[in-house]
Design an enzyme around this catalytic site. Structure first.
Site, PDB file in Angstrom:
ATOM      1  N   ARG A   1       9.468 -15.856  -6.906  1.00  0.00           N
ATOM      2  CA  ARG A   1       9.258 -17.252  -6.422  1.00  0.00           C
ATOM      3  C   ARG A   1      10.599 -17.854  -6.281  1.00  0.00           C
ATOM      4  O   ARG A   1      11.431 -17.562  -6.622  1.00  0.00           O
ATOM      5  CB  ARG A   1       8.529 -17.818  -7.810  1.00  0.00           C
TER       6      ARG A   1
ATOM      7  N   HIS B   1       8.309 -16.402   3.715  1.00  0.00           N
ATOM      8  CA  HIS B   1       7.226 -15.882   2.741  1.00  0.00           C
ATOM      9  C   HIS B   1       6.394 -15.037   3.429  1.00  0.00           C
ATOM     10  O   HIS B   1       5.082 -15.296   3.569  1.00  0.00           O
ATOM     11  CB  HIS B   1       6.609 -17.003   2.264  1.00  0.00           C
TER      12      HIS B   1
END
Lengths: 309, 309
Positions: free
Chosen positions: A224, A272
């Site tokens: 993350r 991402h």
């Protein structure tokens, strides 16, 4: 009986289709068009609008459409007594391992140098190291981390893993807990992060961690964004303590145009894409969990809210 | 008794050291400083000056310091009755597999797009395909090709191999000979070439081969430069029949600065680095072969000059 789809960032189409196929007698609604709130039994969520899951008296489960649940759990209005289920595989580990392996090979084989040399039509061999001289450390040894570690080890890299509990992975040297962190970091030329984001792991990719690695190391983040202390990473790269980083996740996504990561010569930014989190692969797992709940069986991937994953 | 080192392009130092260690009673000389020519028993060669191995009456073996022997065999003055020995492993397969796997991942994961987007601080996910939808074909199934095929298959890519004889490789769909070429090409979205260079394989990466591949395919060349018909490759890329190529070997090396490969947007050029052919890994194999010959045992890696490898 209704399935409520609750996401600000993902299209409901594929999930509507999958649910219609698997549960033809259930209604499928998209927040905020909830219909009768007491009809809602299951919520499919990804980055749900805060508060959107409050006031659903018959909600039996919150099914997260990904492996990371930090965004879901950060909703203060999340019903406290409803189980949160996350994807435990759903095709994530393979693509995550591909991304991590690509990053390791990119650094080990000096590909950034060769790409740059090509722009100058420059033929020059760089000193190379063999895979067995290039030690990789994987932080996080859940289903994803274990696959990442095994796949990199299968290419001849000596791989160690680190996790809270120190679960064992075949062919991987395992370090555990706070005491195991420094020895793990000291041996890891490339650090691949796949930890869940919790209060313990937030900011773990910071100055202290980078300083404990061998000088000239590399960082790959597919966990993350909030695992990284952005300023510390840039400082470590600028001082030469780190030689490069490949980052797929960021505290704010999309990564703002003005963010220095975009233009740092030693940072690779990808949007991402390490794993297609919401791909068709994950549908069967969500469907399976609803089936289990309908039959009164225990579901898979139950999140421990205190632990945070 | 003398070992003669014979190369225009490689430094003799590491070999002098290895031979002094293994054979302290043999002399080590560097061409053209041959000393007494009838003393020379073994020649270590890599891109030897043509004619340099003629007139050595007691030469027992020509030990090639790499896996590819096309350059050695092209010397018209090569003694006809002396066995030519090549490296059969020597640490080549692992690095070759790494390079090929990197190329496959680079194409499959759209990394060139993401690198380009980063220069514009552009956050945009490209459509991706899973490894299992991305079929790879490996031309050549010797020790190197078999390793390349297995390592790529281990990451979940469906891999087929093609060779003259069609030797079998676990987990790899094998096609053989002229009849097997077209079915092999038709299924291969990425073509990885590790063939030896022979009169049959010269120019095999040409227009006919590219046309038999699926439109939008990719080529990775870690065989020899002369496998590629340069103009055909550029034409296939410009027409869209091929979408990209990653090339490590070239007909003329270093690749001339004016060569169009350097500046083609769909071509990645690396300076013959897929495997460190002359690394310390290969020394033990050369030493072992000299030992075998000294003991009267059959050496390893005997080249069939008619076949060309």
């Amino acid at each position: 009986m209704t399935i409520l789809f609750c996401s600000d960032s993902e299209p409901p189409g594929p999930w509507r289709l999958a649910c219609a196929r698997a549960f033809p007698r259930m209604a499928f609604r998209t927040w905020p068009d909830t219909g009768a709130r007491d009809e809602i039994r299951y919520a499919l969520v990804w980055q749900q609008p805060p508060g959107s899951l409050a006031g659903l008296p018959n909600l039996k489960a919150i099914l997260v459409l990904g492996a990371g649940v930090d965004a879901v759990l950060s909703d203060a209005a999340l019903p406290a007594d409803v189980p949160v289920l996350r994807l435990v595989d759903a095709g994530l580990p393979g693509p995550m391992a591909e991304y991590a392996l690509y990053a390791v090979l990119h650094f080990q084989r000096r590909m950034a140098d060769y790409f740059q040399q090509q722009r100058a039509a420059l033929w020059r061999r760089r000193e190379e190291m063999l895979a067995r001289q290039w030690r990789v450390g994987v932080m996080g040894l859940g289903v994803i981390g274990a696959t990442v570690a095994r796949r990199i080890a299968a290419q001849g890299f000596p791989v160690a893993g680190w996790s809270r509990s120190g679960k064992s992975v075949e062919g991987v040297e395992v370090h555990a807990g706070t005491a195991g962190l420094d020895p793990f970091l000291a041996r890891s030329r490339v650090l691949v992060n796949v930890l869940p984001l919790t209060s313990q792991t937030r900011g773990i990719l910071g100055g202290r961690t980078f300083a404990a690695m061998p000088r000239g190391g590399y960082v790959v983040n597919i966990g993350r964004g909030a695992h990284v202390v952005d300023a510390d990473l840039i400082a470590a790269l600028d001082s030469g303590q780190l030689a490069g980083a490949m980052l797929d996740v960021f505290e704010q996504e999309p990564l703002p145009v003005a963010h220095p990561f975009w233009r740092h010569p030693a940072i690779i930014v990808t949007p991402h894409v390490a794993a297609p989190t919401l791909a068709s692969e994950s549908e069967s797992q969500v469907v399976e969990n609803i089936r289990r709940l309908e039959r009164g069986e225990p579901p898979l991937g139950v999140v421990d809210r205190d632990r945070g994953y």
